[in-house]
Design an enzyme around this catalytic site. Structure first.
Site, mmCIF file in Angstrom:
data_model
loop_
_atom_site.group_PDB
_atom_site.id
_atom_site.type_symbol
_atom_site.label_atom_id
_atom_site.label_comp_id
_atom_site.label_asym_id
_atom_site.label_seq_id
_atom_site.Cartn_x
_atom_site.Cartn_y
_atom_site.Cartn_z
ATOM 1 N N LYS A 51 2.254 6.424 -16.637
ATOM 2 C CA LYS A 51 0.944 6.253 -15.993
ATOM 3 C C LYS A 51 0.061 7.490 -16.161
ATOM 4 O O LYS A 51 0.568 8.602 -16.300
ATOM 5 C CB LYS A 51 1.104 5.884 -14.515
ATOM 6 C CG LYS A 51 1.436 7.031 -13.595
ATOM 7 C CD LYS A 51 1.037 6.750 -12.131
ATOM 8 C CE LYS A 51 1.116 8.061 -11.369
ATOM 9 N NZ LYS A 51 0.460 8.107 -10.085
ATOM 10 N N LYS A 110 9.618 12.815 -9.392
ATOM 11 C CA LYS A 110 9.030 14.122 -9.100
ATOM 12 C C LYS A 110 10.091 15.210 -8.999
ATOM 13 O O LYS A 110 9.827 16.359 -9.342
ATOM 14 C CB LYS A 110 8.171 14.071 -7.829
ATOM 15 C CG LYS A 110 6.927 13.224 -8.026
ATOM 16 C CD LYS A 110 5.713 13.707 -7.272
ATOM 17 C CE LYS A 110 4.490 12.965 -7.792
ATOM 18 N NZ LYS A 110 3.251 13.219 -7.096
ATOM 19 N N LYS A 157 -2.909 12.777 -12.535
ATOM 20 C CA LYS A 157 -3.764 13.968 -12.489
ATOM 21 C C LYS A 157 -2.966 15.259 -12.524
ATOM 22 O O LYS A 157 -3.522 16.318 -12.754
ATOM 23 C CB LYS A 157 -4.716 13.921 -11.296
ATOM 24 C CG LYS A 157 -4.089 13.824 -9.926
ATOM 25 C CD LYS A 157 -5.210 13.733 -8.902
ATOM 26 C CE LYS A 157 -4.833 13.029 -7.623
ATOM 27 N NZ LYS A 157 -3.709 13.599 -6.880
HETATM 28 P P1 ATP Z 1 -0.160 12.972 -8.983
HETATM 29 O O1 ATP Z 1 -0.046 12.903 -10.453
HETATM 30 O O2 ATP Z 1 -0.579 14.303 -8.473
HETATM 31 O O3 ATP Z 1 0.978 12.361 -8.259
HETATM 32 P P2 ATP Z 1 -1.856 10.671 -8.999
HETATM 33 O O4 ATP Z 1 -2.762 10.739 -10.187
HETATM 34 O O5 ATP Z 1 -0.737 9.718 -9.042
HETATM 35 O O6 ATP Z 1 -1.417 12.119 -8.611
HETATM 36 P P3 ATP Z 1 -2.492 10.152 -6.225
HETATM 37 O O7 ATP Z 1 -3.205 11.140 -5.394
HETATM 38 O O8 ATP Z 1 -1.030 10.083 -6.086
HETATM 39 O O9 ATP Z 1 -2.812 10.384 -7.765
HETATM 40 O O10 ATP Z 1 -3.119 8.725 -6.037
HETATM 41 C C1 ATP Z 1 -4.371 8.391 -5.464
HETATM 42 C C2 ATP Z 1 -4.580 6.906 -5.666
HETATM 43 O O11 ATP Z 1 -4.793 6.610 -7.044
HETATM 44 C C3 ATP Z 1 -3.386 6.038 -5.249
HETATM 45 O O12 ATP Z 1 -3.868 4.864 -4.642
HETATM 46 C C4 ATP Z 1 -2.711 5.705 -6.540
HETATM 47 O O13 ATP Z 1 -1.999 4.496 -6.484
HETATM 48 C C5 ATP Z 1 -3.908 5.596 -7.478
HETATM 49 N N1 ATP Z 1 -3.518 5.888 -8.852
HETATM 50 C C6 ATP Z 1 -2.982 7.046 -9.307
HETATM 51 N N2 ATP Z 1 -2.763 6.993 -10.624
HETATM 52 C C7 ATP Z 1 -3.167 5.764 -11.024
HETATM 53 C C8 ATP Z 1 -3.196 5.098 -12.286
HETATM 54 N N3 ATP Z 1 -2.756 5.684 -13.384
HETATM 55 N N4 ATP Z 1 -3.686 3.832 -12.333
HETATM 56 C C9 ATP Z 1 -4.128 3.219 -11.216
HETATM 57 N N5 ATP Z 1 -4.123 3.792 -9.999
HETATM 58 C C10 ATP Z 1 -3.662 5.047 -9.881
#
Ligand code: ATP
Ligand code: LTN
Length: 332
Positions: free
Chosen positions: A195, A112, A198
């Site tokens: 991965k 990040k 969002k």
């Molecule tokens: P950001 O990109 O803003 O960091 P993020 O998409 O990683 O966000 P988080 O809010 O960090 O989302 O995660 C919420 C939940 O979703 C966490 O339990 C995280 O492990 C899960 N998660 C996030 N992205 C994935 C993915 N690509 N596959 C499976 N689980 C995910």
């Protein structure tokens, strides 16, 4: 006594299919048998610069997405992190116990801060300590998360160890991560080596849980795959296709070998068309429910309030024992 489950999602962007498969889909299953606390991590969102108006609207929108995805505010305690001041307070106390060497190892911080060169603030660095506070305040047994959070969970367990060395046992429970074997890491649609996230700037990389059917279809059909023709699961050499097969498997309940058998002699395009349909069938009702809920801010306010009232009882009880153990004078 039911075991305690706690998890949350940072209030940035909108929830993706990756969030749903890696997290909320499991949260939904767990709500039947556990005492679950699911929260909106708005304090975590502040580690990147936020437009105040958008953050506020997004918090309502996230709550509506949680509910639309099937989290029941009667069965679970659903709340907003900043409504429970104990989170930030405990985070400070735990910050004073955590050696910086442990924070330096966090891969998410490294990633990040590479992305945010202009805003590498101290919050981005200490974020995993706030996450530990979130978990420890509720005497959590299990934390259902995706694979990317495993290291933060390990740090949380280390922090319990530092605490016990200094203050002894009895104040915090040692939590365990709960990570599914299947779908714990859904990959980006255009770039299947990273991965699905969002906060990705390219919206073609993800499907949102509130995307309309046309968008879903377009994004799935244009997902990157290799130049092969055979539909077989091979995460290393056919990363894009294997990612689509994983999504297919989790949403349809079919095993990977059942899917392989179904597509013998067929093309990648066939699988994409069917998968788009499966995703649309899963998310169509979510979108409708979401749009309905967003018309009723008063109801969302009520859910936030009753969740915060319930969460606060548990959080403040833990913080009282923390005051006691550390020698801070109790508030009268
Ligand atoms: P950001 O990109 O803003 O960091 P993020 O998409 O990683 O966000 P988080 O809010 O960090 O989302 O995660 C919420 C939940 O979703 C966490 O339990 C995280 O492990 C899960 N998660 C996030 N992205 C994935 C993915 N690509 N596959 C499976 N689980 C995910
Ligand atoms: N860091 C998590 C969101 C989060 C969380 C938590 C998850 C904040 N606090 C406590 C589980 C338990 C993320 O997914 N980025």
């Amino acid at each position: 006594m039911k075991k305690i489950i706690l998890s949350g999602s940072t209030v940035t962007g909108d929830l993706t299919l990756g969030n749903y498969i890696g997290a909320m889909n499991n949260w939904k299953k767990l709500q039947e048998d556990y005492n679950c606390f699911y929260f909106l991590a708005d304090l975590h969102a502040l580690t990147v610069q936020q437009d105040p108006k958008t953050l506020k609207e997004r918090t309502y929108s996230f709550l509506a997405q949680y509910l639309a995805l099937g989290l029941d505010p009667q069965k679970n305690t659903i709340f907003v992190q900043s409504h429970i001041p104990e989170h930030a307070e405990l985070a400070w106390i735990l910050t004073c116990l955590t050696p910086i060497g442990y924070l330096n190892r966090m891969t998410q911080f490294k990633e990040k801060s590479e992305k945010n060169v202009k805003n590498i603030n101290a919050g981005l660095y200490t974020y995993p300590i706030l996450m530990a506070a979130d978990i420890l305040l509720y005497q959590t047994d299990l934390v259902p998360v995706g694979e990317d959070q495993r290291q933060h969970l390990e740090l949380c367990r280390d922090i319990v160890g530092f605490w016990q060395n200094r203050y002894g046992e009895g104040v915090f429970k040692m939590p365990d991560a709960h990570i599914s074997k299947m779908g714990a890491r859904i990959m980006s649609l255009q770039d299947p080596d990273k991965k699905m996230s969002k906060s990705d700037e390219n919206e073609k990389n993800y499907v949102l849980v509130i995307d309309d059917p046309k968008k879903i279809e377009k994004k799935i059909k244009s997902a990157t795959t290799d130049s092969g023709t055979e539909i077989t699961f091979d995460a290393e050499n056919k990363a894009g296709l294997s990612n689509l097969m994983t999504i297919y498997s989790v949403l349809s309940g079919k095993t990977i070998s059942e899917i392989e058998a179904l597509y013998v002699g067929k093309m990648y395009g066939h699988l994409k068309v069917d998968l788009a349909q499966i995703v649309i069938e899963t998310l169509g009702p979510v979108r409708e429910k979401y749009l309905e809920l967003m018309k009723n801010h008063d109801y969302l306010d009520e859910v936030m309030k009753s969740g915060a009232d319930r969460a606060r009882v548990r959080a403040s009880a833990t913080l009282k024992s923390v005051y006691d153990a550390t020698g801070l004078v109790a508030r009268r």
